[in-house]
Design a protein around this motif. Sequence first.
Motif, PDB file in Angstrom:
ATOM      1  N   THR A  89       0.886  -1.185   0.038  1.00 12.28           N
ATOM      2  CA  THR A  89       0.073   0.063   0.014  1.00 12.28           C
ATOM      3  C   THR A  89       0.929   1.339  -0.148  1.00 12.28           C
ATOM      4  O   THR A  89       0.589   2.150  -0.809  1.00 12.28           O
ATOM      5  CB  THR A  89      -0.980   0.116   1.400  1.00 12.28           C
ATOM      6  OG1 THR A  89      -1.738  -1.107   1.119  1.00 12.28           O
ATOM      7  CG2 THR A  89      -1.677   1.325   1.333  1.00 12.28           C
ATOM      8  N   PRO A 111      -9.789  -6.981  -4.627  1.00  8.72           N
ATOM      9  CA  PRO A 111     -10.272  -7.158  -3.325  1.00  8.72           C
ATOM     10  C   PRO A 111     -10.061  -8.721  -2.961  1.00  8.72           C
ATOM     11  O   PRO A 111     -10.040  -8.767  -1.748  1.00  8.72           O
ATOM     12  CB  PRO A 111     -11.584  -6.971  -3.235  1.00  8.72           C
ATOM     13  CG  PRO A 111     -11.901  -5.994  -4.578  1.00  8.72           C
ATOM     14  CD  PRO A 111     -10.845  -6.406  -5.580  1.00  8.72           C
ATOM     15  N   TRP A 130      -4.493  -3.774  -3.791  1.00  9.71           N
ATOM     16  CA  TRP A 130      -5.741  -4.783  -3.103  1.00  9.71           C
ATOM     17  C   TRP A 130      -7.013  -4.129  -3.227  1.00  9.71           C
ATOM     18  O   TRP A 130      -8.208  -4.681  -3.048  1.00  9.71           O
ATOM     19  CB  TRP A 130      -5.488  -4.793  -1.512  1.00  9.71           C
ATOM     20  CG  TRP A 130      -5.218  -3.522  -0.587  1.00  9.71           C
ATOM     21  CD1 TRP A 130      -4.044  -2.868  -0.534  1.00  9.71           C
ATOM     22  CD2 TRP A 130      -6.150  -2.947   0.023  1.00  9.71           C
ATOM     23  NE1 TRP A 130      -4.439  -2.014   0.480  1.00  9.71           N
ATOM     24  CE2 TRP A 130      -5.661  -1.710   0.566  1.00  9.71           C
ATOM     25  CE3 TRP A 130      -7.592  -2.818   0.027  1.00  9.71           C
ATOM     26  CZ2 TRP A 130      -6.391  -0.737   1.496  1.00  9.71           C
ATOM     27  CZ3 TRP A 130      -8.426  -2.078   0.663  1.00  9.71           C
ATOM     28  CH2 TRP A 130      -7.855  -1.049   1.581  1.00  9.71           C
ATOM     29  N   ILE A 131      -7.162  -2.544  -3.711  1.00  7.67           N
ATOM     30  CA  ILE A 131      -8.589  -2.256  -4.068  1.00  7.67           C
ATOM     31  C   ILE A 131      -8.777  -2.621  -5.530  1.00  7.67           C
ATOM     32  O   ILE A 131      -9.997  -3.054  -5.809  1.00  7.67           O
ATOM     33  CB  ILE A 131      -8.501  -0.825  -4.103  1.00  7.67           C
ATOM     34  CG1 ILE A 131      -8.387  -0.146  -2.409  1.00  7.67           C
ATOM     35  CG2 ILE A 131      -9.733  -0.072  -4.704  1.00  7.67           C
ATOM     36  CD1 ILE A 131      -8.232   1.249  -2.397  1.00  7.67           C
ATOM     37  N   PRO A 155      -5.687   2.210  -9.014  1.00 10.43           N
ATOM     38  CA  PRO A 155      -5.825   2.122  -7.446  1.00 10.43           C
ATOM     39  C   PRO A 155      -4.862   1.325  -7.108  1.00 10.43           C
ATOM     40  O   PRO A 155      -3.917   0.499  -7.450  1.00 10.43           O
ATOM     41  CB  PRO A 155      -7.348   1.391  -7.465  1.00 10.43           C
ATOM     42  CG  PRO A 155      -7.371   0.557  -8.725  1.00 10.43           C
ATOM     43  CD  PRO A 155      -6.599   1.340  -9.749  1.00 10.43           C
TER      44      PRO A 155
END
Length: 207
Positions: free
Chosen positions: A45, A62, A58-59, A55
Amino acid sequence: MILTLLDYAAVVVFALTGALAASRAQLDIVGFAFLACLTAVGGGTLRDLLLDRNPVFWIADPGIILTACGAAFFVFFTAHLVESRLRWLLWLDTFALAVAVAAGTGVALKLEQPALIVLIMGVTTGTFGGLMRDVVANEVPVILRQGELYATAALAGSGAALVLLELGLGSDIALLGCAAVTWALRAGSLRWGWMLPVYKSRPPREK
């Protein structure tokens, strides 16, 4: 494809270490999931935010969070079978570090970042998930333990990828080399005590 595989591999193994840390702290199942997810996606992240990669990985997928939660639940129901959870945590962390450094290095290379940024992203992706895990679990962060090869192993692995690319080898080989060098140095630090020199205080000189 290889970057996706590296991200998933790093998520699974880092999630297992986060869940093992949760077992040592005797958290409930929600605490397991939280610590596993934090460890699994923390470094990636930060990497994506610094690189303005939108994005965040992990966005965009998901399923990564579901995978981390699955690893947490697995450890919740099996951790009692492990004789030394700390030993398992430390050795699993060597594999997580190696794979995550390769993932971070690969993302930076794909975005055509300069060499210095590639090195920083490799180290960031590899180390920050474990750092967050240790801080939340109230442990001394592995990255700050006296003399141990951790960030150094990550830096060397990322550098190895750059060298292999300069030698004309493909990106897949370079990333595999990155993971191998990172793991070898970190594992050597655990197995044989390889260390960097540490600062030792000395009395001030008399004038």
